[in-house]
Design a protein around this motif. Structure first.
Motif, PDB file in Angstrom:
ATOM      1  N   LEU A  50      15.025   6.783   5.912  1.00 47.81           N
ATOM      2  CA  LEU A  50      13.988   7.658   6.435  1.00 47.81           C
ATOM      3  C   LEU A  50      13.967   7.500   7.951  1.00 47.81           C
ATOM      4  O   LEU A  50      13.905   6.374   8.451  1.00 47.81           O
ATOM      5  CB  LEU A  50      12.630   7.250   5.846  1.00 47.81           C
ATOM      6  N   PRO A  51      14.086   8.576   8.713  1.00 50.43           N
ATOM      7  CA  PRO A  51      14.098   8.438  10.176  1.00 50.43           C
ATOM      8  C   PRO A  51      12.844   7.732  10.674  1.00 50.43           C
ATOM      9  O   PRO A  51      11.733   8.008  10.228  1.00 50.43           O
ATOM     10  CB  PRO A  51      14.149   9.892  10.671  1.00 50.43           C
ATOM     11  N   ILE A  52      13.034   6.813  11.616  1.00 53.11           N
ATOM     12  CA  ILE A  52      11.937   6.058  12.202  1.00 53.11           C
ATOM     13  C   ILE A  52      11.664   6.585  13.607  1.00 53.11           C
ATOM     14  O   ILE A  52      12.599   6.782  14.391  1.00 53.11           O
ATOM     15  CB  ILE A  52      12.265   4.555  12.267  1.00 53.11           C
ATOM     16  N   ILE A  53      10.401   6.798  13.933  1.00 54.82           N
ATOM     17  CA  ILE A  53      10.015   7.209  15.276  1.00 54.82           C
ATOM     18  C   ILE A  53       9.657   5.955  16.069  1.00 54.82           C
ATOM     19  O   ILE A  53       8.719   5.239  15.718  1.00 54.82           O
ATOM     20  CB  ILE A  53       8.824   8.185  15.253  1.00 54.82           C
ATOM     21  N   ALA A  54      10.419   5.669  17.127  1.00 53.04           N
ATOM     22  CA  ALA A  54      10.212   4.455  17.908  1.00 53.04           C
ATOM     23  C   ALA A  54       8.869   4.489  18.611  1.00 53.04           C
ATOM     24  O   ALA A  54       8.478   5.507  19.186  1.00 53.04           O
ATOM     25  CB  ALA A  54      11.337   4.291  18.925  1.00 53.04           C
ATOM     26  N   ASP A  55       8.172   3.360  18.584  1.00 52.36           N
ATOM     27  CA  ASP A  55       6.832   3.348  19.152  1.00 52.36           C
ATOM     28  C   ASP A  55       6.816   3.177  20.664  1.00 52.36           C
ATOM     29  O   ASP A  55       5.758   3.288  21.285  1.00 52.36           O
ATOM     30  CB  ASP A  55       5.979   2.250  18.500  1.00 52.36           C
TER      31      ASP A  55
ATOM     32  N   LEU B  87       0.820  -1.210   0.000  1.00 53.98           N
ATOM     33  CA  LEU B  87       0.000   0.000   0.000  1.00 53.98           C
ATOM     34  C   LEU B  87       0.853   1.259   0.000  1.00 53.98           C
ATOM     35  O   LEU B  87       0.519   2.256  -0.659  1.00 53.98           O
ATOM     36  CB  LEU B  87      -0.936  -0.006   1.205  1.00 53.98           C
ATOM     37  N   ALA B  88       1.962   1.220   0.743  1.00 50.08           N
ATOM     38  CA  ALA B  88       2.861   2.377   0.756  1.00 50.08           C
ATOM     39  C   ALA B  88       3.468   2.597  -0.626  1.00 50.08           C
ATOM     40  O   ALA B  88       3.546   3.739  -1.114  1.00 50.08           O
ATOM     41  CB  ALA B  88       3.955   2.171   1.799  1.00 50.08           C
ATOM     42  N   GLU B  89       3.874   1.515  -1.290  1.00 49.00           N
ATOM     43  CA  GLU B  89       4.449   1.638  -2.632  1.00 49.00           C
ATOM     44  C   GLU B  89       3.393   2.126  -3.618  1.00 49.00           C
ATOM     45  O   GLU B  89       3.669   2.956  -4.499  1.00 49.00           O
ATOM     46  CB  GLU B  89       5.024   0.298  -3.072  1.00 49.00           C
ATOM     47  N   TRP B  90       2.181   1.611  -3.486  1.00 44.92           N
ATOM     48  CA  TRP B  90       1.092   2.043  -4.366  1.00 44.92           C
ATOM     49  C   TRP B  90       0.804   3.532  -4.173  1.00 44.92           C
ATOM     50  O   TRP B  90       0.590   4.262  -5.143  1.00 44.92           O
ATOM     51  CB  TRP B  90      -0.154   1.209  -4.071  1.00 44.92           C
ATOM     52  N   ALA B  91       0.788   3.989  -2.918  1.00 46.06           N
ATOM     53  CA  ALA B  91       0.503   5.399  -2.632  1.00 46.06           C
ATOM     54  C   ALA B  91       1.591   6.313  -3.190  1.00 46.06           C
ATOM     55  O   ALA B  91       1.306   7.439  -3.595  1.00 46.06           O
ATOM     56  CB  ALA B  91       0.338   5.614  -1.132  1.00 46.06           C
ATOM     57  N   GLU B  92       2.830   5.834  -3.204  1.00 45.47           N
ATOM     58  CA  GLU B  92       3.905   6.623  -3.800  1.00 45.47           C
ATOM     59  C   GLU B  92       3.620   6.873  -5.278  1.00 45.47           C
ATOM     60  O   GLU B  92       3.806   7.979  -5.788  1.00 45.47           O
ATOM     61  CB  GLU B  92       5.247   5.906  -3.644  1.00 45.47           C
ATOM     62  N   GLN B  93       3.169   5.828  -5.975  1.00 44.02           N
ATOM     63  CA  GLN B  93       2.882   5.976  -7.401  1.00 44.02           C
ATOM     64  C   GLN B  93       1.595   6.741  -7.641  1.00 44.02           C
ATOM     65  O   GLN B  93       1.527   7.611  -8.511  1.00 44.02           O
ATOM     66  CB  GLN B  93       2.774   4.592  -8.053  1.00 44.02           C
ATOM     67  N   GLU B  94       0.567   6.429  -6.867  1.00 38.83           N
ATOM     68  CA  GLU B  94      -0.760   7.000  -7.116  1.00 38.83           C
ATOM     69  C   GLU B  94      -0.865   8.454  -6.679  1.00 38.83           C
ATOM     70  O   GLU B  94      -1.488   9.273  -7.357  1.00 38.83           O
ATOM     71  CB  GLU B  94      -1.820   6.164  -6.386  1.00 38.83           C
ATOM     72  N   TYR B  95      -0.245   8.789  -5.547  1.00 37.38           N
ATOM     73  CA  TYR B  95      -0.411  10.127  -4.978  1.00 37.38           C
ATOM     74  C   TYR B  95       0.900  10.886  -4.811  1.00 37.38           C
ATOM     75  O   TYR B  95       0.895  12.019  -4.346  1.00 37.38           O
ATOM     76  CB  TYR B  95      -1.131  10.039  -3.636  1.00 37.38           C
ATOM     77  N   GLY B  96       2.006  10.252  -5.139  1.00 40.59           N
ATOM     78  CA  GLY B  96       3.289  10.936  -5.045  1.00 40.59           C
ATOM     79  C   GLY B  96       3.726  11.250  -3.637  1.00 40.59           C
ATOM     80  O   GLY B  96       4.420  12.246  -3.401  1.00 40.59           O
ATOM     81  N   ILE B  97       3.343  10.430  -2.661  1.00 45.31           N
ATOM     82  CA  ILE B  97       3.706  10.737  -1.285  1.00 45.31           C
ATOM     83  C   ILE B  97       5.213  10.603  -1.095  1.00 45.31           C
ATOM     84  O   ILE B  97       5.874   9.761  -1.707  1.00 45.31           O
ATOM     85  CB  ILE B  97       2.948   9.846  -0.275  1.00 45.31           C
ATOM     86  N   SER B  98       5.764  11.435  -0.259  1.00 47.87           N
ATOM     87  CA  SER B  98       7.194  11.411   0.062  1.00 47.87           C
ATOM     88  C   SER B  98       7.356  11.891   1.497  1.00 47.87           C
ATOM     89  O   SER B  98       7.724  13.037   1.757  1.00 47.87           O
ATOM     90  CB  SER B  98       7.973  12.317  -0.900  1.00 47.87           C
ATOM     91  N   PRO B  99       7.080  11.030   2.454  1.00 45.17           N
ATOM     92  CA  PRO B  99       7.055  11.446   3.857  1.00 45.17           C
ATOM     93  C   PRO B  99       8.440  11.785   4.397  1.00 45.17           C
ATOM     94  O   PRO B  99       9.464  11.332   3.882  1.00 45.17           O
ATOM     95  CB  PRO B  99       6.470  10.223   4.575  1.00 45.17           C
ATOM     96  N   ASP B 100       8.436  12.572   5.454  1.00 47.09           N
ATOM     97  CA  ASP B 100       9.674  12.962   6.117  1.00 47.09           C
ATOM     98  C   ASP B 100      10.075  11.984   7.210  1.00 47.09           C
ATOM     99  O   ASP B 100      11.252  11.870   7.541  1.00 47.09           O
ATOM    100  CB  ASP B 100       9.516  14.353   6.734  1.00 47.09           C
ATOM    101  N   TYR B 101       9.089  11.300   7.783  1.00 47.30           N
ATOM    102  CA  TYR B 101       9.347  10.360   8.876  1.00 47.30           C
ATOM    103  C   TYR B 101       8.469   9.129   8.692  1.00 47.30           C
ATOM    104  O   TYR B 101       7.514   9.121   7.914  1.00 47.30           O
ATOM    105  CB  TYR B 101       9.040  11.012  10.239  1.00 47.30           C
ATOM    106  N   CYS B 102       8.822   8.119   9.436  1.00 44.06           N
ATOM    107  CA  CYS B 102       8.130   6.844   9.351  1.00 44.06           C
ATOM    108  C   CYS B 102       7.951   6.298  10.766  1.00 44.06           C
ATOM    109  O   CYS B 102       8.829   6.469  11.624  1.00 44.06           O
ATOM    110  CB  CYS B 102       8.971   5.880   8.499  1.00 44.06           C
ATOM    111  N   THR B 103       6.820   5.650  11.025  1.00 47.83           N
ATOM    112  CA  THR B 103       6.636   5.003  12.320  1.00 47.83           C
ATOM    113  C   THR B 103       5.692   3.824  12.155  1.00 47.83           C
ATOM    114  O   THR B 103       4.948   3.738  11.167  1.00 47.83           O
ATOM    115  CB  THR B 103       6.092   5.990  13.375  1.00 47.83           C
ATOM    116  N   GLY B 104       5.724   2.925  13.119  1.00 53.67           N
ATOM    117  CA  GLY B 104       4.863   1.756  13.061  1.00 53.67           C
ATOM    118  C   GLY B 104       4.615   1.211  14.448  1.00 53.67           C
ATOM    119  O   GLY B 104       5.476   0.540  15.022  1.00 53.67           O
ATOM    120  N   PRO B 105       3.467   1.489  15.042  1.00 53.39           N
ATOM    121  CA  PRO B 105       3.187   0.976  16.378  1.00 53.39           C
ATOM    122  C   PRO B 105       3.012  -0.533  16.390  1.00 53.39           C
ATOM    123  O   PRO B 105       2.341  -1.098  15.530  1.00 53.39           O
ATOM    124  CB  PRO B 105       1.884   1.697  16.756  1.00 53.39           C
ATOM    125  N   SER B 106       3.640  -1.189  17.368  1.00 50.96           N
ATOM    126  CA  SER B 106       3.510  -2.628  17.580  1.00 50.96           C
ATOM    127  C   SER B 106       3.911  -3.396  16.312  1.00 50.96           C
ATOM    128  O   SER B 106       5.030  -3.264  15.837  1.00 50.96           O
ATOM    129  CB  SER B 106       2.089  -2.956  18.027  1.00 50.96           C
TER     130      SER B 106
END
Length: 319
Positions: A230-235, A75-94
């Motif tokens: 991409l900097p990761i924010i620890a959960d 989904l993240a890869e699809w969103a990059e192509q579909e909407y051109g997202i380019s986030p500054d940070y990344c996080t993932g709880p649990s």
């Protein structure tokens, strides 16, 4: 500046909720990003993931976990192509730590597939003989001061417990002996709260040090973690991770330290993030008030990817 590529955005990979093949199997079969990743996963695992996932029993099978992780990355890869997202940070709880590690460039997708499957095996083996009577219960609408009183009463009775997740200012997950579960539900009801669901096996507790050692010895210890692009924010505490070893430690510490989503959103806010892209089947983290009151939240889920809006109109926002 285009809103999808401008500064002040982050991508969030949600924690895993109970899921079966029917929940996003169609996405895995039809989405081109998911199909490619499914083939790569099968090559690493040595079996057809779709077939195993379709026939699996339970909501957290090894195949469901790999499928969920794969879906988030796709989904993240699809969103990059579909909407051109380019986030500054990344996080993932649990559970979201796993796809976050891939998306940020710290762990290869192939290694993440193997790690996810092996972690599922480790948890099954460990909890088959250890802490077999422990569950993790979630509930909302519980003021912190009243919860403290309830947990103090539980401790006074000599009963073990641990707060596993801080989701919102009145939303918690507590691990405890199953014999005390009905008592906790009654206490939650008595303070005006609402019980949600109970997880087995439990998660995120200081008591599970032996499981952390098992996972380090058998799974994570030998994997190669790269410094994230991409900097990761620890959960666990909202800290910014910039090295591969920090990412490895985050994954291991997730076993023994509570998840603190409030710390994550506070850190993102202080970093100037104003927009969150939530990539995955999310039922929680992109929806709670701690998130929606601070950020513009955009959901990127399997249904959206199967039925995208006309290019340029953008995906749906959480209100």
């Amino acid at each position: 500046m285009d809103e999808a590529t401008g500064p002040g955005s982050a991508i969030v990979f949600p924690g895993m909720s109970p899921c079966r093949f029917a929940d996003f199997g169609k996405f895995l079969l039809l989405n081109p990003f998911a199909r490619r990743l499914t083939a790569e996963a099968g090559d690493r695992l040595g079996y057809p993931l779709i077939d195993r996932f379709r026939d699996a029993e339970g909501d957290y099978s090894e195949y469901a976990q790999v499928g969920f992780m794969l879906t988030c990355v796709a989904l993240a890869e699809w969103a990059e192509q579909e909407y051109g997202i380019s986030p500054d940070y990344c996080t993932g709880p649990s559970f979201g730590e796993k796809p976050a590690s891939v998306y940020a460039g710290s762990l290869t997708f192939s290694d993440a597939v193997w790690m996810t499957a092996e972690l599922a095996r480790c948890l099954t083996e460990f909890f088959a003989t250890e802490y077999t009577d422990v569950v993790t219960h979630s509930f909302v609408r519980t003021p912190e001061d009243k919860l403290d009183e309830v947990l103090a009463e539980l401790a006074a009775r000599g009963e073990w417990h641990d707060i596993s997740c801080y989701i919102d200012h009145d939303f918690y997950m507590v691990s405890l002996r199953e014999r005390n579960l009905d008592w906790l539900k009654d206490a939650v009801r008595g303070m005006g709260g609402l019980s949600l669901y109970t997880m087995r096996p439990p998660l995120h507790s200081r008591a599970f040090g032996a499981l952390r050692r098992k996972v380090e010895d058998e799974v994570i210890g030998d994997l190669r973690f790269h410094d994230p692009l991409l900097p990761i924010i620890a959960d666990q505490d909202g800290s910014i991770l910039r090295s591969g070893e920090q990412v490895r430690t985050m994954l291991l510490d997730s076993i023994v330290k509570p998840l603190n989503w409030l710390q994550v959103v506070s850190s993102l806010e202080q970093l100037g993030v104003r927009k969150l892209w939530v990539a995955g089947p999310d039922t929680l983290f992109g929806r709670v008030r701690a998130t929606t009151s601070r950020f513009e939240v955009v959901t990127v889920n399997p249904r959206l990817a199967l039925h995208p809006r006309r290019r340029g109109t953008g995906p749906s926002h959480v209100s």
